[in-house]
Design a protein around this motif. Structure first.
Motif, PDB file in Angstrom:
ATOM      1  N   GLY A 222       0.805  -1.219   0.000  1.00  0.00           N
ATOM      2  CA  GLY A 222       0.000   0.000   0.000  1.00  0.00           C
ATOM      3  C   GLY A 222       0.836   1.266   0.000  1.00  0.00           C
ATOM      4  O   GLY A 222       0.327   2.360   0.269  1.00  0.00           O
ATOM      5  N   VAL A 223       2.123   1.153  -0.303  1.00  0.00           N
ATOM      6  CA  VAL A 223       3.005   2.316  -0.358  1.00  0.00           C
ATOM      7  C   VAL A 223       3.045   2.858  -1.786  1.00  0.00           C
ATOM      8  O   VAL A 223       3.249   2.096  -2.738  1.00  0.00           O
ATOM      9  CB  VAL A 223       4.431   1.957   0.103  1.00  0.00           C
ATOM     10  CG1 VAL A 223       5.348   3.174  -0.034  1.00  0.00           C
ATOM     11  CG2 VAL A 223       4.419   1.461   1.537  1.00  0.00           C
ATOM     12  N   MET A 224       2.842   4.173  -1.920  1.00  0.00           N
ATOM     13  CA  MET A 224       2.944   4.819  -3.231  1.00  0.00           C
ATOM     14  C   MET A 224       4.166   5.726  -3.233  1.00  0.00           C
ATOM     15  O   MET A 224       4.322   6.594  -2.363  1.00  0.00           O
ATOM     16  CB  MET A 224       1.679   5.625  -3.551  1.00  0.00           C
ATOM     17  CG  MET A 224       1.701   6.256  -4.943  1.00  0.00           C
ATOM     18  SD  MET A 224       0.076   6.798  -5.521  1.00  0.00           S
ATOM     19  CE  MET A 224      -0.229   8.170  -4.372  1.00  0.00           C
ATOM     20  N   THR A 279      -1.866   3.696   1.462  1.00  0.00           N
ATOM     21  CA  THR A 279      -1.962   4.085   2.870  1.00  0.00           C
ATOM     22  C   THR A 279      -0.740   4.880   3.323  1.00  0.00           C
ATOM     23  O   THR A 279      -0.722   5.406   4.435  1.00  0.00           O
ATOM     24  CB  THR A 279      -2.088   2.841   3.766  1.00  0.00           C
ATOM     25  OG1 THR A 279      -0.960   1.977   3.531  1.00  0.00           O
ATOM     26  CG2 THR A 279      -3.376   2.094   3.469  1.00  0.00           C
ATOM     27  N   MET A 280       0.269   4.942   2.491  1.00  0.00           N
ATOM     28  CA  MET A 280       1.484   5.683   2.808  1.00  0.00           C
ATOM     29  C   MET A 280       2.037   6.276   1.520  1.00  0.00           C
ATOM     30  O   MET A 280       1.977   5.641   0.467  1.00  0.00           O
ATOM     31  CB  MET A 280       2.530   4.767   3.453  1.00  0.00           C
ATOM     32  CG  MET A 280       3.747   5.490   4.016  1.00  0.00           C
ATOM     33  SD  MET A 280       5.010   4.343   4.667  1.00  0.00           S
ATOM     34  CE  MET A 280       4.050   3.390   5.851  1.00  0.00           C
ATOM     35  N   ARG A 290       2.478   9.365   6.382  1.00  0.00           N
ATOM     36  CA  ARG A 290       1.888   8.134   6.899  1.00  0.00           C
ATOM     37  C   ARG A 290       0.666   8.387   7.770  1.00  0.00           C
ATOM     38  O   ARG A 290      -0.326   7.672   7.699  1.00  0.00           O
ATOM     39  CB  ARG A 290       2.936   7.363   7.710  1.00  0.00           C
ATOM     40  CG  ARG A 290       2.391   6.121   8.382  1.00  0.00           C
ATOM     41  CD  ARG A 290       3.449   5.403   9.196  1.00  0.00           C
ATOM     42  NE  ARG A 290       2.888   4.218   9.856  1.00  0.00           N
ATOM     43  CZ  ARG A 290       3.554   3.459  10.703  1.00  0.00           C
ATOM     44  NH1 ARG A 290       4.807   3.740  10.991  1.00  0.00           N
ATOM     45  NH2 ARG A 290       2.982   2.412  11.262  1.00  0.00           N
ATOM     46  N   PHE A 291       0.703   9.423   8.596  1.00  0.00           N
ATOM     47  CA  PHE A 291      -0.329   9.620   9.606  1.00  0.00           C
ATOM     48  C   PHE A 291      -1.379  10.656   9.222  1.00  0.00           C
ATOM     49  O   PHE A 291      -2.402  10.774   9.887  1.00  0.00           O
ATOM     50  CB  PHE A 291       0.319   9.999  10.939  1.00  0.00           C
ATOM     51  CG  PHE A 291       1.223   8.929  11.459  1.00  0.00           C
ATOM     52  CD1 PHE A 291       0.701   7.790  12.044  1.00  0.00           C
ATOM     53  CD2 PHE A 291       2.593   9.033  11.342  1.00  0.00           C
ATOM     54  CE1 PHE A 291       1.523   6.775  12.501  1.00  0.00           C
ATOM     55  CE2 PHE A 291       3.427   8.027  11.796  1.00  0.00           C
ATOM     56  CZ  PHE A 291       2.895   6.892  12.382  1.00  0.00           C
ATOM     57  N   VAL A 297      -3.127  14.875   1.100  1.00  0.00           N
ATOM     58  CA  VAL A 297      -3.516  14.683  -0.301  1.00  0.00           C
ATOM     59  C   VAL A 297      -4.718  15.566  -0.623  1.00  0.00           C
ATOM     60  O   VAL A 297      -4.808  16.159  -1.706  1.00  0.00           O
ATOM     61  CB  VAL A 297      -3.821  13.203  -0.584  1.00  0.00           C
ATOM     62  CG1 VAL A 297      -4.392  13.025  -1.988  1.00  0.00           C
ATOM     63  CG2 VAL A 297      -2.554  12.357  -0.439  1.00  0.00           C
ATOM     64  N   GLY A 298      -5.638  15.675   0.334  1.00  0.00           N
ATOM     65  CA  GLY A 298      -6.790  16.547   0.140  1.00  0.00           C
ATOM     66  C   GLY A 298      -6.387  17.993  -0.058  1.00  0.00           C
ATOM     67  O   GLY A 298      -7.019  18.730  -0.835  1.00  0.00           O
ATOM     68  N   ASN A 299      -5.333  18.429   0.626  1.00  0.00           N
ATOM     69  CA  ASN A 299      -4.839  19.783   0.426  1.00  0.00           C
ATOM     70  C   ASN A 299      -4.378  19.990  -1.014  1.00  0.00           C
ATOM     71  O   ASN A 299      -4.681  21.009  -1.637  1.00  0.00           O
ATOM     72  CB  ASN A 299      -3.681  20.069   1.382  1.00  0.00           C
ATOM     73  CG  ASN A 299      -4.134  20.323   2.797  1.00  0.00           C
ATOM     74  OD1 ASN A 299      -5.288  20.643   3.043  1.00  0.00           O
ATOM     75  ND2 ASN A 299      -3.223  20.176   3.746  1.00  0.00           N
ATOM     76  N   TYR A 300      -3.622  19.032  -1.546  1.00  0.00           N
ATOM     77  CA  TYR A 300      -3.193  19.144  -2.946  1.00  0.00           C
ATOM     78  C   TYR A 300      -4.397  19.292  -3.863  1.00  0.00           C
ATOM     79  O   TYR A 300      -4.390  20.084  -4.806  1.00  0.00           O
ATOM     80  CB  TYR A 300      -2.393  17.891  -3.335  1.00  0.00           C
ATOM     81  CG  TYR A 300      -0.893  18.084  -3.372  1.00  0.00           C
ATOM     82  CD1 TYR A 300      -0.220  18.637  -2.289  1.00  0.00           C
ATOM     83  CD2 TYR A 300      -0.143  17.693  -4.469  1.00  0.00           C
ATOM     84  CE1 TYR A 300       1.158  18.798  -2.315  1.00  0.00           C
ATOM     85  CE2 TYR A 300       1.230  17.855  -4.507  1.00  0.00           C
ATOM     86  CZ  TYR A 300       1.878  18.405  -3.424  1.00  0.00           C
ATOM     87  OH  TYR A 300       3.242  18.571  -3.448  1.00  0.00           O
TER      88      TYR A 300
END
Length: 622
Positions: A222-224, A279-280, A290-291, A297-300
């Motif tokens: 789940g790491v991008m 997720t990360m 991570r947290f 991401v929503g800010n972007y």
């Protein structure tokens, strides 16, 4: 290089973002969701010894178990104070690389050349610890030297490794390595199975912030991996985004400088990854996300949607990996977006001619960075441009300082012959760019944007409030001041009236600065300035001087008597008093930054004089 022992301590706390503590470009926004601190196992990391770069710059590597079979190698550049000339840093930066150990081993990105010994030594140790003697794949997210500078050295050690990247990336990398290497071009949706469940899927994300950028998503963890996207210049021993209060302003400033000019590409990339259950986010700079992934991401997304809704667009055409074309074009784009105009960045050396024609066709303005004369790709792009540009398109042409630039006067004449309107004289680069040149380019971008939007902005201000409210609000009187700022060889000034004392202890005041003001770039958190107070009997000449429209990069203090304050900013001798200030935080409004600062020094030049008072008839204008 001298080795010394590390003396850094990591501090962690659960906190919410508070605008009083904001710095560069932070929005006034409170995140109330608590952040869970990492447990001891995930927080554990291995720190190398500190190595001195030059006389006093500290370098260090940090190794962290990021996820199953996944290791992060973070190169900590503790004391880097500028990222390129125009990007001032307060807390250094990091260059993040990653190892995925499946049945086959993949390295995601590398590090800056200054970390040659440290990074390669750390990489060898991690391979040995995992019982691996070779790297099978190198996933190159993009080829900017701070991430790919050591790829040739990794290939020296692992010549059988297959380098995976976008088509543009592999072309750029060939020029970097100057030798053949095994490669595999990947496209969006392509996957490579490393074994042990680590199936890596690739997502093309061009222009974030280079044309060759791609993301890599590991379905097993789940790491991008996103390289520059979702990064920030912030060096800390804490590898994660725990201290949101500390990192969010840096995150926003990084976005404004590098991603905002590519807001359309940001929204496109977010659409491509919306169905991936990441997720990360393993970024290329700063703490790993991570947290607070949904929030950040929503800010972007929200920041990018705000600028892409702008009715006016400027296409910025540059030549990647040529001279200073990419850096200077980003600076121009930042100046344009400061004025609320959307930009679309396209590389003359790799853009599809049809994409270029479409982008130019829908744009009201154009920036053209001079490409190399020898480039056949640039000639194709310029031919497409001449056929697509609309009559009346406002254009700006600038040199790239690459050594063999197409002459800017010839480019400008060709655009005029196609019906375009050149709004400013071509920007020329006579020497290696310094901060004053970047200031000139940013101001030129803002001037171009204002030329496109001036009529609409005047009409919008008139319609913003009813005539009775406008007259009532105008009854709020204020003083008249000149704000002056200086950093390195860049200086600026503006007339201000929206100034107010804001606190006693510490002594503080606020200044409202329009987002498209040239001085705004010199009034980031941590910057210093001087507030000069004008007298009621002697303010007309000095106010008229600073109210006139200056050419981009012009010396606003030419013909003005001044002396340097302790903080290095100009004190006007025609003022009656002055205050030396340091920016502590900024609160964002739709068209201004409300800058809160602490007053550190001050002086009275005319003890018997009174402050000039500014009164308005209506509040639609200053």
């Amino acid at each position: 290089m001298q080795r010394v022992s590390s003396c850094h301590a990591a501090g962690r706390s659960r906190i919410a973002f508070c605008p009083q503590q904001a710095r560069k470009g932070a929005a006034c926004r409170v995140l109330t969701k608590a952040v869970a601190a990492p447990d001891a196992a995930t927080a554990h990391s291995q720190m190398s010894q500190v190595v001195k770069w030059g006389e006093d710059k500290r370098l260090q590597t940090q190794v962290l178990q990021l996820a199953a079979d996944t290791v992060s190698i973070r190169s900590l550049d503790w004391d880097r104070d500028r990222f390129d000339i125009e990007f001032g840093l307060e807390n250094g930066t990091t260059y993040n690389a990653y190892l995925i150990f499946g049945e086959k081993t993949a390295l995601v990105d590398a590090s800056h050349e200054k970390f040659h010994d440290l990074f390669l030594e750390t990489l060898d140790k991690q391979l040995k610890a995992a019982g691996v003697d070779k790297i099978d794949y190198i996933f190159v997210s993009h080829t900017e030297p701070d991430h790919s500078g050591l790829i040739p050295n990794v290939l020296d050690r692992h010549p059988e490794a297959i380098v995976c990247g976008s088509k543009v990336c592999l072309t750029f990398l060939q020029g970097l390595t100057h030798r053949p290497f095994k490669s595999q071009q990947v496209k969006g949706g392509d996957k490579i199975d490393l074994g042990k469940g680590h199936e890596v899927e690739f997502v093309m994300a061009p222009n974030l912030h280079w044309p060759d950028t791609m993301f890599s998503y590991d379905h097993g963890t789940g790491v991008m991996y996103t390289c520059d996207a979702f990064g920030l210049h912030y060096c800390s021993e804490d590898p994660y985004d725990v201290e949101l209060q500390a990192i969010l302003p840096h995150y926003r400033f990084y976005y404004d400088c590098l991603m905002k000019p590519n807001a359309k590409s940001v929204t496109t990339a977010l659409r491509k990854v919306k169905d991936l259950p990441y997720t990360m986010i393993a970024n290329g700079h700063g703490p790993i996300l991570r947290f607070n992934v949904p929030e950040l991401v929503g800010n972007y997304n929200s920041w990018s949607l705000a600028i892409t809704k702008a009715p006016t667009t400027v296409v910025v055409l540059y030549a990647s990996e040529y001279g200073f074309s990419d850096r200077l074009s980003q600076t121009l784009a930042r100046g344009i977006t400061k004025a609320g105009v959307q930009t679309e960045m396209l590389d003359l050396l790799s853009a599809d001619p049809q994409d270029l024609v479409a982008a130019v066709g829908r744009a009201a303005g154009l920036v053209l960075m001079s490409p190399p004369t020898s480039s056949s790709e640039a000639k194709i792009s310029l031919a497409a441009l001449s056929s697509a540009i609309k009559s009346g398109t406002k254009v700006l042409v600038a040199e790239s300082f690459g050594g063999s630039d197409e002459p800017v006067d010839v480019l400008a004449s060709a655009l005029v012959d196609s019906g375009a309107e050149v709004v400013l004289s071509p920007l020329r680069v006579k020497d290696l760019p310094q901060q004053s040149l970047y200031q000139q380019f940013e101001e030129a971008g803002t001037d171009l944007a204002q030329a496109l939007t001036q009529k609409d902005n005047i009409a919008r201000k008139k319609g913003a409030m009813g005539p009775t409210v406008a007259k009532a609000l105008a009854r709020i009187s204020s003083g008249l001041y000149v704000v002056t700022a200086a950093h390195n060889n860049a200086r600026s000034a503006m007339v201000a009236s929206w100034v107010s004392q804001a606190s006693f202890e510490p002594l503080g005041l606020t200044v409202a600065v329009a987002k498209d003001r040239a001085i705004e770039s010199l009034m980031q958190v941590g910057d210093t300035f001087v507030l000069n107070v004008l007298g009621e009997d002697n303010y007309n000449d000095i106010m008229k001087h600073f109210l006139k429209r200056f050419a981009p990069g012009a010396d606003r203090f030419d013909g003005v008597s001044w002396f340097p304050a302790k903080n290095g900013c100009p004190v006007l001798q025609q003022g009656i008093s002055y205050m030396e200030c340091k920016v502590i935080s900024r609160m964002e409004t739709p068209d201004h930054w409300v800058t809160y600062c602490e007053v550190t020094e001050g002086g009275v030049l005319e003890p018997s004089a009174r402050t000039a008072v500014h009164r308005r008839k209506v509040a639609n204008y200053y």
